[in-house]
Design an enzyme around this catalytic site. Structure first.
Site, mmCIF file in Angstrom:
data_model
loop_
_atom_site.group_PDB
_atom_site.id
_atom_site.type_symbol
_atom_site.label_atom_id
_atom_site.label_comp_id
_atom_site.label_asym_id
_atom_site.label_seq_id
_atom_site.Cartn_x
_atom_site.Cartn_y
_atom_site.Cartn_z
ATOM 1 N N ASN A 210 0.855 23.583 -47.622
ATOM 2 C CA ASN A 210 0.029 23.173 -46.482
ATOM 3 C C ASN A 210 -0.577 24.406 -45.816
ATOM 4 O O ASN A 210 -0.367 25.529 -46.279
ATOM 5 C CB ASN A 210 0.846 22.331 -45.493
ATOM 6 C CG ASN A 210 2.036 23.110 -44.980
ATOM 7 O OD1 ASN A 210 1.878 24.151 -44.335
ATOM 8 N ND2 ASN A 210 3.232 22.640 -45.278
ATOM 9 N N ASP A 280 7.375 17.721 -47.132
ATOM 10 C CA ASP A 280 8.225 16.530 -47.034
ATOM 11 C C ASP A 280 8.555 15.961 -48.409
ATOM 12 O O ASP A 280 9.488 15.187 -48.554
ATOM 13 C CB ASP A 280 7.506 15.438 -46.219
ATOM 14 C CG ASP A 280 7.413 15.828 -44.755
ATOM 15 O OD1 ASP A 280 8.425 16.261 -44.199
ATOM 16 O OD2 ASP A 280 6.307 15.729 -44.177
ATOM 17 N N LYS A 290 2.750 25.224 -68.154
ATOM 18 C CA LYS A 290 1.546 24.816 -67.417
ATOM 19 C C LYS A 290 1.042 23.465 -67.933
ATOM 20 O O LYS A 290 0.942 23.258 -69.147
ATOM 21 C CB LYS A 290 0.474 25.898 -67.634
ATOM 22 C CG LYS A 290 -0.776 25.664 -66.858
ATOM 23 C CD LYS A 290 -1.789 26.758 -67.134
ATOM 24 C CE LYS A 290 -3.140 26.330 -66.628
ATOM 25 N NZ LYS A 290 -4.204 27.209 -67.108
ATOM 26 N N PHE A 323 9.223 20.996 -34.060
ATOM 27 C CA PHE A 323 7.798 20.875 -33.748
ATOM 28 C C PHE A 323 7.331 19.534 -34.286
ATOM 29 O O PHE A 323 7.935 18.999 -35.218
ATOM 30 C CB PHE A 323 7.004 21.998 -34.432
ATOM 31 C CG PHE A 323 6.888 23.240 -33.592
ATOM 32 C CD1 PHE A 323 7.993 24.054 -33.396
ATOM 33 C CD2 PHE A 323 5.678 23.592 -33.001
ATOM 34 C CE1 PHE A 323 7.904 25.187 -32.624
ATOM 35 C CE2 PHE A 323 5.581 24.732 -32.218
ATOM 36 C CZ PHE A 323 6.687 25.533 -32.031
ATOM 37 N N LYS A 337 10.186 11.529 -33.075
ATOM 38 C CA LYS A 337 10.854 12.585 -33.877
ATOM 39 C C LYS A 337 11.997 13.222 -33.097
ATOM 40 O O LYS A 337 13.040 13.552 -33.662
ATOM 41 C CB LYS A 337 9.848 13.669 -34.296
ATOM 42 C CG LYS A 337 9.019 13.262 -35.488
ATOM 43 C CD LYS A 337 7.954 14.271 -35.869
ATOM 44 C CE LYS A 337 7.023 13.632 -36.897
ATOM 45 N NZ LYS A 337 5.823 14.390 -37.152
ATOM 46 N N LYS A 341 15.356 12.778 -35.106
ATOM 47 C CA LYS A 341 15.930 13.993 -35.695
ATOM 48 C C LYS A 341 17.013 14.604 -34.801
ATOM 49 O O LYS A 341 17.563 15.639 -35.105
ATOM 50 C CB LYS A 341 14.819 15.006 -35.985
ATOM 51 C CG LYS A 341 13.748 14.457 -36.949
ATOM 52 C CD LYS A 341 12.927 15.531 -37.601
ATOM 53 C CE LYS A 341 11.910 14.937 -38.573
ATOM 54 N NZ LYS A 341 11.426 15.887 -39.559
HETATM 55 O O1 PMT Z 1 2.089 28.475 -39.000
HETATM 56 P P1 PMT Z 1 0.872 28.277 -38.128
HETATM 57 O O2 PMT Z 1 -0.416 28.441 -38.899
HETATM 58 O O3 PMT Z 1 0.923 29.130 -36.884
HETATM 59 O O4 PMT Z 1 0.867 26.762 -37.625
HETATM 60 C C1 PMT Z 1 1.850 26.333 -36.738
HETATM 61 C C2 PMT Z 1 2.369 24.918 -37.072
HETATM 62 C C3 PMT Z 1 1.243 23.918 -36.872
HETATM 63 C C4 PMT Z 1 2.844 24.859 -38.528
HETATM 64 C C5 PMT Z 1 3.579 24.642 -36.119
HETATM 65 O O5 PMT Z 1 3.141 24.750 -34.786
HETATM 66 C C6 PMT Z 1 4.158 23.278 -36.365
HETATM 67 O O6 PMT Z 1 3.726 22.261 -35.869
HETATM 68 N N1 PMT Z 1 5.245 23.224 -37.202
HETATM 69 C C7 PMT Z 1 5.892 21.985 -37.663
HETATM 70 C C8 PMT Z 1 5.145 21.416 -38.833
HETATM 71 C C9 PMT Z 1 5.788 20.151 -39.362
HETATM 72 O O7 PMT Z 1 6.362 20.180 -40.422
HETATM 73 O O8 PMT Z 1 5.742 19.146 -38.541
HETATM 74 P P2 PMT Z 1 6.402 17.672 -38.827
HETATM 75 O O9 PMT Z 1 5.958 16.864 -37.668
HETATM 76 O O10 PMT Z 1 6.048 17.235 -40.198
HETATM 77 O O11 PMT Z 1 7.955 17.953 -38.793
HETATM 78 C C10 PMT Z 1 8.756 17.756 -37.633
HETATM 79 C C11 PMT Z 1 9.848 18.803 -37.573
HETATM 80 O O12 PMT Z 1 10.708 18.655 -38.700
HETATM 81 C C12 PMT Z 1 9.352 20.240 -37.610
HETATM 82 O O13 PMT Z 1 10.123 21.006 -36.736
HETATM 83 C C13 PMT Z 1 9.593 20.664 -39.056
HETATM 84 O O14 PMT Z 1 9.860 22.075 -39.138
HETATM 85 C C14 PMT Z 1 10.823 19.846 -39.428
HETATM 86 N N2 PMT Z 1 10.861 19.518 -40.856
HETATM 87 C C15 PMT Z 1 9.815 18.900 -41.457
HETATM 88 C C16 PMT Z 1 9.889 18.598 -42.800
HETATM 89 C C17 PMT Z 1 11.052 18.903 -43.520
HETATM 90 N N3 PMT Z 1 11.143 18.632 -44.809
HETATM 91 N N4 PMT Z 1 12.084 19.504 -42.898
HETATM 92 C C18 PMT Z 1 12.020 19.795 -41.574
HETATM 93 O O15 PMT Z 1 12.963 20.356 -41.007
#
Ligand code: PMT
Length: 415
Positions: A210, A280, A290, A323, A337, A341
């Protein structure tokens, strides 16, 4: 940009430039300090003028450069009186020797003696001089008096030899100055920060990822360090300079690797901040060779580990900051979330809003707790990081029903 609060805004810095080859870096240093909002007065020693002209520093600082003790007989009293922090960069063996022994025979050393505030020194010299026990004793005396030392680094020295003695990077010096002005409410707290994207491989050359750059996570790691924390940064692929002063730095590629690094580092952790954007999903099968081009390609995906959710299920979980990267103002999803979570705080950011989200230097965040939310205007990721840490610090302070951090640590040791 709104709310461009800078840590060094209105801070008055007195920069002493001593006679070392690294003096040429002082021009960049002055510019960067000014970019951070500081005003800079410069004192040059006579020896430093062999390496750089006063005019270059005068232009960079936008201020007169001082040098002679007797041009204005009161300058060694008045300049320090108007100063918030003194920085000596480069600090040669000679000036460090004078400071450590109370010798005051020029403008810089007299200003040092009359100054009442914090002093940062960035030593720079040949490794043979640096190793000298007399010099080391002088350095020890200064640090014992509370003078803050930054660097020196190892590397190729001006003489071509390899060794310790290079002046610290300008960015490290700036971080040290910022840190000297920061509150220390995370002193000795152990914090894990995750940053950047992860990659899930389809075959040896292709992956799903991403747009995360790591900027938000790295800004958080820097802010935690400034505020006194012991920081472990677990980072997906990123081009950002590694923050100075980390306790540990782990680079990972996949979500599984990120999960494993976080859990390895977890014992005795006080706070985990999940700013990373871990994938995810990962392909059900990673091909060994490949994948050849053909008309269509269908791939089956399985769920990747959800690190934050796993952390949220721990019995004695650390304080958890997640986040929520949403497309649109979906605060409802961010709140969902927080609950699902089991995080203590979720930071909502709309990654489709201007100046917000992926790969920009700014963010527009809403900090969400169970019964509270704080919407902030667009600000630099550095300032957003400070605001998030303010919220964490406030919440930990008022943790009421939760176990205090020290007790959590003790319980974990007993298990
Ligand atoms: O890196 P930058 O370019 O500065 O951009 C910043 C950002 C947009 C990446 C950052 O501010 C941000 O939003 N990070 C979280 C991105 C994300 O995965 O969001 P989510 O809403 O899908 O996930 C929710 C939370 O679960 C997040 O804290 C994530 O880290 C966590 N997560 C998500 C997926 C996963 N497989 N495991 C996780 O722990």
């Amino acid at each position: 940009m709104k709310n461009k609060k800078k840590v060094l805004k209105n801070k008055k810095i007195l920069l002493g430039v001593a006679g070392g080859v690294a003096a040429y870096k002082s021009v960049d240093l002055v510019r960067r300090l000014k970019d951070e909002g500081a005003s800079v007065n410069v004192i040059m020693t006579d020896a430093s003028k062999n390496f750089i002209t006063p005019l270059s520093l005068e232009i960079a600082a936008g201020n007169k450069v001082y040098s002679n003790l007797f041009d204005d007989p009161m300058s060694h009293i008045n300049l320090p009186k108007e100063t918030d922090i003194m920085l000596i960069a480069p600090a040669t063996a000679n000036i460090i020797g004078k400071f450590a022994n109370g010798i005051a025979d020029d403008l810089l050393s007299t200003c040092f003696l009359s100054f009442k505030g914090r002093v940062v020194i960035a030593p720079s010299m040949n490794w043979r001089m640096y190793d000298n026990p007399i010099f080391q004793e002088n350095l020890r005396r200064l640090t014992a008096y509370g003078i803050i030392q930054v660097g020196p680094d190892k590397g190729t020295l001006a003489c071509g030899e390899e060794g310790i003695g290079r002046m610290a990077d300008v960015s490290e010096i700036i971080e040290t100055i910022k840190s000297a002005f920061s509150k220390k409410d995370f002193f000795k707290k152990k914090v894990i920060v995750t940053a950047g994207p992860t990659r899930e491989y389809l075959d040896p050359v292709r992956f799903l990822s991403n747009r995360s750059s790591g900027k938000m996570g790295y800004a958080l790691a820097r802010a935690c360090i400034r505020r006194g924390a012991e920081v472990i940064l677990v980072s997906g692929p990123s081009n950002i300079e590694k923050p100075h002063g980390l306790k540990a730095f782990h680079t990972v590629e996949t979500t599984r690797e990120m999960r494993d690094e976080v859990f390895k580092s977890l014992p005795a952790t006080d706070v985990v901040i999940m700013a990373a954007a871990p994938a995810d999903f990962s392909p059900e099968k990673e091909e060994k060779a490949k994948i050849e081009k053909s008309g269509r390609l269908s791939v089956n995906f399985k769920s990747a580990p959800d690190i934050l959710s796993e952390l949220g299920k721990l019995k004695n979980k650390p304080f958890l900051v997640g986040f929520a990267a949403e497309t649109g103002r979906r605060l409802d999803r961010a709140k969902e979330k927080l609950i699902r979570k089991n995080a203590d705080i979720v930071v909502f950011n709309d990654v489709t809003a201007p100046c917000s989200g992926f790969d920009v230097d700014t963010n527009k965040i809403t900090i969400i707790r169970k019964n509270k939310e704080l919407s902030l205007p667009v600000m630099t990721k550095d300032n957003a990081a400070e605001a998030i840490l303010d919220a964490v610090s406030g919440a930990i302070g008022k943790q009421g029903g939760r176990q205090p951090i020290r007790k959590l640590r003790a319980n974990r040791r007993r298990r």
